[in-house]
Motif scaffolding. Structure first.
Motif, PDB file in Angstrom:
ATOM      1  N   THR A 198      25.637  46.194  49.824  1.00 32.19           N
ATOM      2  CA  THR A 198      26.201  45.123  49.494  1.00 32.19           C
ATOM      3  C   THR A 198      27.327  45.059  48.643  1.00 32.19           C
ATOM      4  OG1 THR A 198      24.878  43.641  50.593  1.00 32.19           O
ATOM      5  CG2 THR A 198      26.015  42.833  48.796  1.00 32.19           C
ATOM      6  N   PRO A 199      26.827  45.979  47.378  1.00 35.68           N
ATOM      7  CA  PRO A 199      27.235  46.545  46.520  1.00 35.68           C
ATOM      8  C   PRO A 199      28.893  46.895  46.842  1.00 35.68           C
ATOM      9  CG  PRO A 199      25.652  46.745  45.424  1.00 35.68           C
ATOM     10  CD  PRO A 199      24.779  46.985  46.580  1.00 35.68           C
ATOM     11  N   GLN A 200      28.995  47.635  48.277  1.00 30.37           N
ATOM     12  CA  GLN A 200      30.592  47.783  48.145  1.00 30.37           C
ATOM     13  C   GLN A 200      30.909  46.647  48.168  1.00 30.37           C
ATOM     14  OE1 GLN A 200      30.695  50.389  52.140  1.00 30.37           O
ATOM     15  NE2 GLN A 200      28.911  51.536  51.831  1.00 30.37           N
ATOM     16  N   TYR A 201      31.069  45.633  48.227  1.00 31.76           N
ATOM     17  CA  TYR A 201      31.435  44.264  47.956  1.00 31.76           C
ATOM     18  C   TYR A 201      32.824  44.240  46.835  1.00 31.76           C
ATOM     19  CZ  TYR A 201      30.658  40.613  51.719  1.00 31.76           C
ATOM     20  OH  TYR A 201      29.921  40.157  53.323  1.00 31.76           O
ATOM     21  N   ALA A 202      32.231  45.157  45.951  1.00 33.90           N
ATOM     22  CA  ALA A 202      33.136  45.322  44.700  1.00 33.90           C
ATOM     23  C   ALA A 202      34.296  46.212  45.006  1.00 33.90           C
ATOM     24  CB  ALA A 202      32.009  45.577  43.445  1.00 33.90           C
ATOM     25  N   GLY A 203      33.709  47.453  45.190  1.00 33.28           N
ATOM     26  CA  GLY A 203      34.878  48.313  46.197  1.00 33.28           C
ATOM     27  C   GLY A 203      35.611  47.716  47.129  1.00 33.28           C
ATOM     28  N   LEU A 204      35.284  47.456  48.068  1.00 31.47           N
ATOM     29  CA  LEU A 204      36.445  46.446  49.042  1.00 31.47           C
ATOM     30  C   LEU A 204      37.057  45.754  47.430  1.00 31.47           C
ATOM     31  CD1 LEU A 204      33.918  46.100  52.033  1.00 31.47           C
ATOM     32  CD2 LEU A 204      35.751  47.283  51.404  1.00 31.47           C
ATOM     33  N   GLU A 205      36.862  45.262  47.017  1.00 29.56           N
ATOM     34  CA  GLU A 205      37.442  44.083  46.774  1.00 29.56           C
ATOM     35  C   GLU A 205      38.187  45.042  45.601  1.00 29.56           C
ATOM     36  OE1 GLU A 205      39.867  40.226  45.099  1.00 29.56           O
ATOM     37  OE2 GLU A 205      38.091  40.293  46.437  1.00 29.56           O
ATOM     38  N   SER A 206      38.224  45.778  45.342  1.00 23.85           N
ATOM     39  CA  SER A 206      38.967  46.788  43.895  1.00 23.85           C
ATOM     40  C   SER A 206      40.174  47.705  45.025  1.00 23.85           C
ATOM     41  CB  SER A 206      38.012  48.164  43.676  1.00 23.85           C
ATOM     42  OG  SER A 206      38.603  48.401  42.564  1.00 23.85           O
ATOM     43  N   LEU A 207      39.317  47.963  45.653  1.00 21.15           N
ATOM     44  CA  LEU A 207      40.547  48.399  47.117  1.00 21.15           C
ATOM     45  C   LEU A 207      41.288  47.249  47.293  1.00 21.15           C
ATOM     46  CD1 LEU A 207      39.018  50.817  49.293  1.00 21.15           C
ATOM     47  CD2 LEU A 207      40.497  51.782  47.270  1.00 21.15           C
ATOM     48  N   TYR A 208      40.949  46.425  47.451  1.00 15.79           N
ATOM     49  CA  TYR A 208      42.540  45.284  47.852  1.00 15.79           C
ATOM     50  C   TYR A 208      42.685  44.302  46.845  1.00 15.79           C
ATOM     51  CZ  TYR A 208      43.557  40.304  50.034  1.00 15.79           C
ATOM     52  OH  TYR A 208      44.345  39.351  50.238  1.00 15.79           O
ATOM     53  N   ARG A 209      42.400  44.711  45.741  1.00 16.96           N
ATOM     54  CA  ARG A 209      43.378  43.971  44.441  1.00 16.96           C
ATOM     55  C   ARG A 209      44.705  45.163  43.725  1.00 16.96           C
ATOM     56  NH1 ARG A 209      40.346  39.811  40.798  1.00 16.96           N
ATOM     57  NH2 ARG A 209      39.564  38.456  42.275  1.00 16.96           N
ATOM     58  N   LYS A 210      44.207  46.253  44.294  1.00 14.75           N
ATOM     59  CA  LYS A 210      45.110  47.392  43.438  1.00 14.75           C
ATOM     60  C   LYS A 210      46.058  47.100  45.254  1.00 14.75           C
ATOM     61  CE  LYS A 210      44.178  52.267  42.344  1.00 14.75           C
ATOM     62  NZ  LYS A 210      43.590  53.137  42.062  1.00 14.75           N
ATOM     63  N   TYR A 211      45.754  47.294  45.865  1.00 16.86           N
ATOM     64  CA  TYR A 211      46.618  47.770  47.484  1.00 16.86           C
ATOM     65  C   TYR A 211      47.117  46.636  48.087  1.00 16.86           C
ATOM     66  CZ  TYR A 211      45.801  52.361  45.889  1.00 16.86           C
ATOM     67  OH  TYR A 211      44.702  53.439  45.290  1.00 16.86           O
ATOM     68  N   ALA A 212      47.198  45.154  47.618  1.00 20.70           N
ATOM     69  CA  ALA A 212      47.785  44.119  48.699  1.00 20.70           C
ATOM     70  C   ALA A 212      48.879  44.053  48.341  1.00 20.70           C
ATOM     71  CB  ALA A 212      46.929  42.871  48.167  1.00 20.70           C
ATOM     72  N   ALA A 213      49.699  44.008  47.612  1.00 21.03           N
ATOM     73  CA  ALA A 213      50.924  44.192  47.752  1.00 21.03           C
ATOM     74  C   ALA A 213      51.581  45.350  48.229  1.00 21.03           C
ATOM     75  CB  ALA A 213      51.507  44.472  45.824  1.00 21.03           C
ATOM     76  N   GLN A 214      51.037  46.223  48.491  1.00 27.71           N
ATOM     77  CA  GLN A 214      51.748  47.474  49.096  1.00 27.71           C
ATOM     78  C   GLN A 214      51.380  47.129  50.989  1.00 27.71           C
ATOM     79  OE1 GLN A 214      49.825  50.499  46.464  1.00 27.71           O
ATOM     80  NE2 GLN A 214      51.705  51.320  47.361  1.00 27.71           N
ATOM     81  N   GLY A 215      50.231  46.025  51.382  1.00 26.13           N
ATOM     82  CA  GLY A 215      50.085  45.606  52.911  1.00 26.13           C
ATOM     83  C   GLY A 215      48.623  46.028  52.915  1.00 26.13           C
ATOM     84  N   LEU A 216      48.090  46.043  51.707  1.00 27.42           N
ATOM     85  CA  LEU A 216      46.862  46.270  52.913  1.00 27.42           C
ATOM     86  C   LEU A 216      45.397  45.109  52.591  1.00 27.42           C
ATOM     87  CD1 LEU A 216      43.884  48.059  53.563  1.00 27.42           C
ATOM     88  CD2 LEU A 216      43.238  48.137  50.719  1.00 27.42           C
ATOM     89  N   VAL A 217      45.085  44.948  52.972  1.00 26.49           N
ATOM     90  CA  VAL A 217      44.349  43.533  53.363  1.00 26.49           C
ATOM     91  C   VAL A 217      42.797  44.241  53.896  1.00 26.49           C
ATOM     92  CG1 VAL A 217      44.660  42.636  56.157  1.00 26.49           C
ATOM     93  CG2 VAL A 217      44.207  40.728  54.253  1.00 26.49           C
ATOM     94  N   VAL A 218      41.706  43.650  53.558  1.00 24.37           N
ATOM     95  CA  VAL A 218      40.227  43.905  53.417  1.00 24.37           C
ATOM     96  C   VAL A 218      40.260  42.283  54.112  1.00 24.37           C
ATOM     97  CG1 VAL A 218      38.064  44.115  53.389  1.00 24.37           C
ATOM     98  CG2 VAL A 218      39.989  45.293  52.147  1.00 24.37           C
ATOM     99  N   LEU A 219      38.662  42.198  55.746  1.00 29.04           N
ATOM    100  CA  LEU A 219      38.527  41.762  56.161  1.00 29.04           C
ATOM    101  C   LEU A 219      37.204  41.487  56.773  1.00 29.04           C
ATOM    102  CD1 LEU A 219      41.419  40.804  59.609  1.00 29.04           C
ATOM    103  CD2 LEU A 219      41.606  40.158  57.143  1.00 29.04           C
ATOM    104  N   GLY A 220      36.318  41.112  55.622  1.00 26.82           N
ATOM    105  CA  GLY A 220      35.036  40.963  55.614  1.00 26.82           C
ATOM    106  C   GLY A 220      34.622  40.075  56.941  1.00 26.82           C
ATOM    107  N   PHE A 221      33.453  40.467  58.393  1.00 20.67           N
ATOM    108  CA  PHE A 221      32.928  40.218  58.667  1.00 20.67           C
ATOM    109  C   PHE A 221      31.273  40.108  58.631  1.00 20.67           C
ATOM    110  CE2 PHE A 221      36.572  41.026  60.822  1.00 20.67           C
ATOM    111  CZ  PHE A 221      38.014  39.674  61.639  1.00 20.67           C
ATOM    112  N   PRO A 222      30.578  38.846  58.158  1.00 25.10           N
ATOM    113  CA  PRO A 222      28.988  39.352  57.749  1.00 25.10           C
ATOM    114  C   PRO A 222      28.332  39.157  59.546  1.00 25.10           C
ATOM    115  CG  PRO A 222      30.705  36.913  56.972  1.00 25.10           C
ATOM    116  CD  PRO A 222      31.174  37.886  57.931  1.00 25.10           C
ATOM    117  N   CYS A 223      27.659  39.924  59.169  1.00 24.53           N
ATOM    118  CA  CYS A 223      26.419  40.478  60.027  1.00 24.53           C
ATOM    119  C   CYS A 223      24.791  40.517  60.085  1.00 24.53           C
ATOM    120  CB  CYS A 223      27.430  41.580  61.270  1.00 24.53           C
ATOM    121  SG  CYS A 223      25.666  42.000  62.591  1.00 24.53           S
ATOM    122  N   ASN A 224      23.918  39.902  60.880  1.00 26.40           N
ATOM    123  CA  ASN A 224      22.748  39.338  60.612  1.00 26.40           C
ATOM    124  C   ASN A 224      22.103  40.601  61.623  1.00 26.40           C
ATOM    125  OD1 ASN A 224      21.126  38.489  58.920  1.00 26.40           O
ATOM    126  ND2 ASN A 224      20.155  37.304  61.019  1.00 26.40           N
TER     127      ASN A 224
END
Length: 160
Positions: free
Chosen positions: A39-65
């Motif tokens: 779950t702490p990978q959320y922080a890294g995913l958010e970091s990538l998203y913020r860093k590269y969103a302007a260049q065209g990256l989007v992260v899509l999270g799909f919760p799963c149980n």
């Protein structure tokens, strides 16, 4: 030929979202869970998203149980965990299944295109799929691969 952009999914707030909305963007799809060792990978995913969103990256999270029942909550609880604990601002979707008869069509497609070492099954939470701007899946990453370790692949794909 089928592409990622032909699918739809329901947002965490209950709204249908066409994956075609992400055409022309590099997309990182991740099956997530709020009570997982990864779950702490959320922080890294958010970091990538913020860093590269302007260049065209989007992260899509799909919760799963499906893995160890590590995403037991409803939409509000998932949203709170993501936002409060990890500052998640990337799009999150409703809870889905990624294996079995009720596999969400997005994940059925991604597993067919990039089967991985388990022959089409997803092993655990935080399996990541990188999809090109054209909607074609490019690469699959194991749950143990932290977001920081895929940054070079994302950069290369953004430059193409």
């Amino acid at each position: 030929m089928t592409t990622f952009h032909q699918f739809t999914a329901t947002s965490l707030s209950g709204q249908p979202v066409a994956m075609a909305d992400y055409a022309g963007r590099l997309v990182l799809v991740v099956n997530t869970a709020s009570q997982c060792g990864f779950t702490p990978q959320y922080a890294g995913l958010e970091s990538l998203y913020r860093k590269y969103a302007a260049q065209g990256l989007v992260v899509l999270g799909f919760p799963c149980n499906q893995f160890g029942k590590q995403e037991p909550g409803g939409a509000n609880e998932i949203a709170q965990t993501c936002h409060i604990n990890y500052g998640v601002s990337f799009p999150m979707f409703e809870k889905v299944e990624v294996n079995g008869a009720l596999t969400h069509p997005v994940f059925r497609y991604l597993k067919e295109e990039l089967p991985g070492v388990l022959g089409g099954r997803i092993k655990w939470n935080f399996t990541k799929f990188l999809i090109g701007r054209d909607g074609k899946p490019l690469k699959r990453f194991a749950p143990i691969t932290p977001p920081e370790k895929i940054e070079a692949v994302i950069l290369a794909a953004l430059e193409n």
